[in-house]
Design a protein around this motif. Structure first.
Motif, short mmCIF file in Angstrom:
data_model
loop_
_atom_site.label_atom_id
_atom_site.label_comp_id
_atom_site.label_asym_id
_atom_site.label_seq_id
_atom_site.Cartn_x
_atom_site.Cartn_y
_atom_site.Cartn_z
N ALA A 1 -38.21 94.30 37.36
CA ALA A 1 -37.46 93.39 38.24
C ALA A 1 -37.45 93.92 39.83
CB ALA A 1 -35.98 93.03 37.88
N LEU A 2 -37.42 95.34 40.05
CA LEU A 2 -37.60 95.75 41.30
C LEU A 2 -38.90 95.61 41.82
CD1 LEU A 2 -36.32 97.58 43.66
CD2 LEU A 2 -36.77 99.54 42.35
N THR A 3 -40.00 95.85 41.11
CA THR A 3 -41.34 95.82 41.38
C THR A 3 -41.57 94.48 41.86
OG1 THR A 3 -42.20 97.52 39.93
CG2 THR A 3 -43.70 96.04 40.69
N SER A 4 -41.07 93.42 41.09
CA SER A 4 -41.24 91.99 41.29
C SER A 4 -40.61 91.59 42.70
CB SER A 4 -40.55 90.97 40.51
OG SER A 4 -41.55 91.41 39.06
N ALA A 5 -39.39 92.15 42.91
CA ALA A 5 -38.52 92.02 44.05
C ALA A 5 -39.29 92.51 45.36
CB ALA A 5 -37.23 92.55 44.15
N VAL A 6 -40.06 93.57 45.22
CA VAL A 6 -40.85 94.07 46.40
C VAL A 6 -41.93 93.12 46.73
CG1 VAL A 6 -42.29 96.20 47.18
CG2 VAL A 6 -40.07 96.40 45.82
N LEU B 1 -33.96 92.29 46.66
CA LEU B 1 -34.52 93.62 46.56
C LEU B 1 -33.51 94.74 46.34
CD1 LEU B 1 -36.89 95.42 46.61
CD2 LEU B 1 -36.88 95.14 48.89
N PHE B 2 -32.34 94.75 47.53
CA PHE B 2 -31.54 95.62 47.29
C PHE B 2 -30.69 95.54 46.03
CE2 PHE B 2 -32.59 95.54 51.91
CZ PHE B 2 -33.06 96.73 52.02
N ALA B 3 -30.55 94.20 45.33
CA ALA B 3 -29.50 94.21 44.28
C ALA B 3 -30.47 94.74 43.01
CB ALA B 3 -29.17 92.68 44.04
N ALA B 4 -31.79 94.51 43.04
CA ALA B 4 -32.40 94.85 42.10
C ALA B 4 -32.37 96.56 42.03
CB ALA B 4 -33.94 94.67 42.19
N GLU B 5 -32.35 97.21 43.18
CA GLU B 5 -32.18 98.65 43.49
C GLU B 5 -30.93 99.12 42.90
OE1 GLU B 5 -34.30 101.99 44.95
OE2 GLU B 5 -35.23 99.97 44.92
N LEU B 6 -29.99 98.32 43.31
CA LEU B 6 -28.76 98.65 42.56
C LEU B 6 -28.32 98.95 41.07
CD1 LEU B 6 -26.27 97.49 45.34
CD2 LEU B 6 -27.11 99.89 45.02
N ASP B 7 -29.14 97.53 40.68
CA ASP B 7 -29.06 97.49 39.24
C ASP B 7 -29.58 98.80 38.47
OD1 ASP B 7 -27.60 95.12 39.59
OD2 ASP B 7 -29.19 93.85 39.57
N LEU B 8 -30.86 98.93 39.19
CA LEU B 8 -31.57 99.98 38.49
C LEU B 8 -30.82 101.55 38.35
CD1 LEU B 8 -34.23 101.13 36.98
CD2 LEU B 8 -35.14 101.14 39.45
N VAL B 9 -30.07 101.62 39.60
CA VAL B 9 -29.42 102.87 39.54
C VAL B 9 -28.33 102.90 38.59
CG1 VAL B 9 -27.69 104.20 41.10
CG2 VAL B 9 -29.93 103.28 42.25
N GLN B 10 -27.56 101.97 38.49
CA GLN B 10 -26.60 101.72 37.47
C GLN B 10 -27.00 101.63 36.30
OE1 GLN B 10 -22.95 101.32 38.61
NE2 GLN B 10 -23.00 102.11 36.58
N GLY B 11 -28.13 101.00 35.83
CA GLY B 11 -28.74 101.18 34.45
C GLY B 11 -29.16 102.56 34.29
N ARG B 12 -29.59 103.33 34.83
CA ARG B 12 -29.89 104.68 34.71
C ARG B 12 -28.67 105.24 34.50
NH1 ARG B 12 -34.86 106.12 38.87
NH2 ARG B 12 -36.37 104.98 37.97
N ALA B 13 -27.51 105.34 35.06
CA ALA B 13 -26.08 106.06 34.83
C ALA B 13 -25.82 105.59 33.48
CB ALA B 13 -25.43 105.83 36.01
N ASP B 14 -25.63 104.11 33.36
CA ASP B 14 -25.14 103.76 31.77
C ASP B 14 -25.99 104.26 30.66
OD1 ASP B 14 -23.35 102.36 33.50
OD2 ASP B 14 -24.44 100.39 33.30
N TYR B 15 -27.33 104.46 30.89
CA TYR B 15 -28.18 105.05 29.92
C TYR B 15 -27.69 106.46 29.54
CZ TYR B 15 -32.17 107.03 27.57
OH TYR B 15 -32.84 107.62 26.52
#
Length: 449
Positions: free
Chosen positions: A375-380, A407-421
């Motif tokens: 999603a981040l790649t697609s947003a870019v 794009l910035f929302a996708a960036e934050l989602d990825l940060v949170q996803g990594r922490a949740d993992y």
């Protein structure tokens, strides 16, 4: 912000500290918390206290030695008529000091109630060790939570600041184009409204970062100045073993919650035996040695001089009636046992659910992070296309703002996803009873050092 530098700048947001030396990882933060966290220090003392229960239990069947001694000042005066023979042994008036001392040894020979008490105290020591281990796991989980909360808050602030700069650039561009008559005033107003909203979010992100840093400081006892961030090549993988049932079986046998309830169940079992056996006879060996002396003019009839006594024997005690208290305590113990059995069953159920929750967090986190990265790649790509379309007149400035926001929302989602993992991995280890310092060290491949 130029289009060719935008993807590179965004890619740096998740690994801004990648080249830092001596960055603190989660395991190091945990070791720091061990010497600073009050709850951890209290658990240390609780373990020392709990270990003494086993010592107290062993003492119940060991010999007990008592020393008794006394000194008294005696003034004796006789009244009334006495025979000549009595007068010779017991003067009319005498004064002196009488002393006595005795040593007694008591050794239980047969005391089933004391044996049950010893078993119960030993099990309480086992429970104390389990509770200590649980406190260590709780500290590890708390440290990890505040650690990743700081990372997420830092990255959130960076992303919001990057969004602010991007929106500010779009606002300035819209103003410049409006000044030469190429854009509408509504484009400027929309860009300004977006900028005001982002500035508000920046203030909130700064406040949240301060709070997360304070929580880290209070938990770990150190400043979160150089924490190891998420690695740029963050590659999650499925939990091992892969079968959920194996994790649940491990949790039912190794979870500190289950082990604590099992100890409570064993203590309740022994409590029944203790009250049942308290009505049985007891047999103890009693040996004593005593001496009595006096100084003065006291008669031997008043205070013996040089009297020595030694004895050894056994004492049998047979309880006959205790007012119904023994039966009542035994019925209470039976009820407590039933309560402990149901408590153990409830904890096993909860552990199975917590294991499943942690397992799903890890297993779904793998696909979730892959989707978020895509999603981040697609947003870019979408932002690049939107900027290109705006430059040729097929897209508007508002479209660019929308693409930037996604794009910035996708960036934050990825940060949170990594922490949740990563937190999901730790929660799975906690539920299965495996969480320790080594579990924290195993997170290092997902962190940049």
């Amino acid at each position: 912000m130029k289009l060719k530098t935008l993807p590179a700048a965004l890619g740096m947001l998740l690994a801004l500290h990648g080249g830092m030396a001596s960055a603190m990882d989660v395991a190091e933060a945990y070791r720091q918390a061990l010497i600073n966290d009050p709850a951890s220090l209290a658990a240390d003392q609780g373990l020392l206290a709990g270990n003494e229960k086993a010592v107290q239990g062993d003492a119940l069947l060991r010999p007990r030695v008592n020393l008794q001694a006394g000194v008294s000042r005696v003034h004796n005066r006789q009244t009334g008529d006495m025979t000549p023979a009595s007068s010779a042994l017991l003067p009319e008036s005498s004064t002196g000091t009488a002393s006595q001392a005795s040593v007694q040894l008591v050794q239980p020979l047969y005391d089933r109630s004391a044996t049950a008490n010893r078993q119960q105290l030993r099990e309480q020591s086992v429970l104390a060790r389990t509770q200590f281990r649980a406190s260590r796991q709780d500290l590890a989980m708390r440290v990890a939570e505040v650690y990743f909360a700081v990372l997420v808050a830092e990255d959130t602030l960076r992303v919001v600041q990057a969004e602010r700069d991007a929106v500010s650039h779009q606002r300035d561009r819209a103003q410049a184009r409006y000044a030469v008559g190429q854009d509408r005033i509504t484009d400027v107003q929309e860009a300004q409204a977006r900028l005001d909203a982002v500035v508000t979010r920046e203030v909130t992100a700064q406040s949240m970062l301060q709070l997360r840093r304070a929580q880290f400081r209070e938990t770990v006892g150190a400043e979160p100045d150089e924490l190891a961030p998420f690695a740029a090549n963050f590659t999650p993988h499925m939990p091992e073993p892969i079968a959920l049932s194996e994790w649940q079986m491990r949790g039912e046998s190794r979870s500190t919650q289950v082990l604590a309830k099992q100890s409570e169940l064993e203590i309740a079992n022994v409590e029944i035996a203790k009250h049942r056996l308290s009505g049985r006879p007891t047999l103890v060996l009693v040996a004593s040695y005593g001496a009595k002396n006096q100084h003065g003019s006291l008669s031997p009839l008043v205070a013996p001089e040089g009297d020595r006594t030694a004895s050894i024997g056994v004492v049998l005690n047979v309880p006959l009636y205790a007012g119904g208290g023994l039966d009542s305590r035994q019925r209470e113990a039976v009820a407590r046992l039933g309560q402990a059995e149901q408590g153990l069953a409830a904890v096993k159920r909860d552990v199975r659910l917590k294991v499943q929750e942690g397992y799903l967090s890890v297993s779904t986190g793998v696909s979730r992070i892959a989707a978020q990265e895509q999603a981040l790649t697609s947003a870019v790509s979408a932002l690049e296309a939107t900027i290109g379309g705006r430059d040729v007149g097929t897209r508007t400035a508002l479209d660019v703002l929308d693409a930037q926001q996604r794009l910035f929302a996708a960036e934050l989602d990825l940060v949170q996803g990594r922490a949740d993992y990563l937190l999901g991995r730790l929660r799975l280890a906690l539920a299965s009873g495996d969480l320790d310092e080594e579990s924290l060290t195993q997170l290092n491949p997902w962190l940049a050092h």
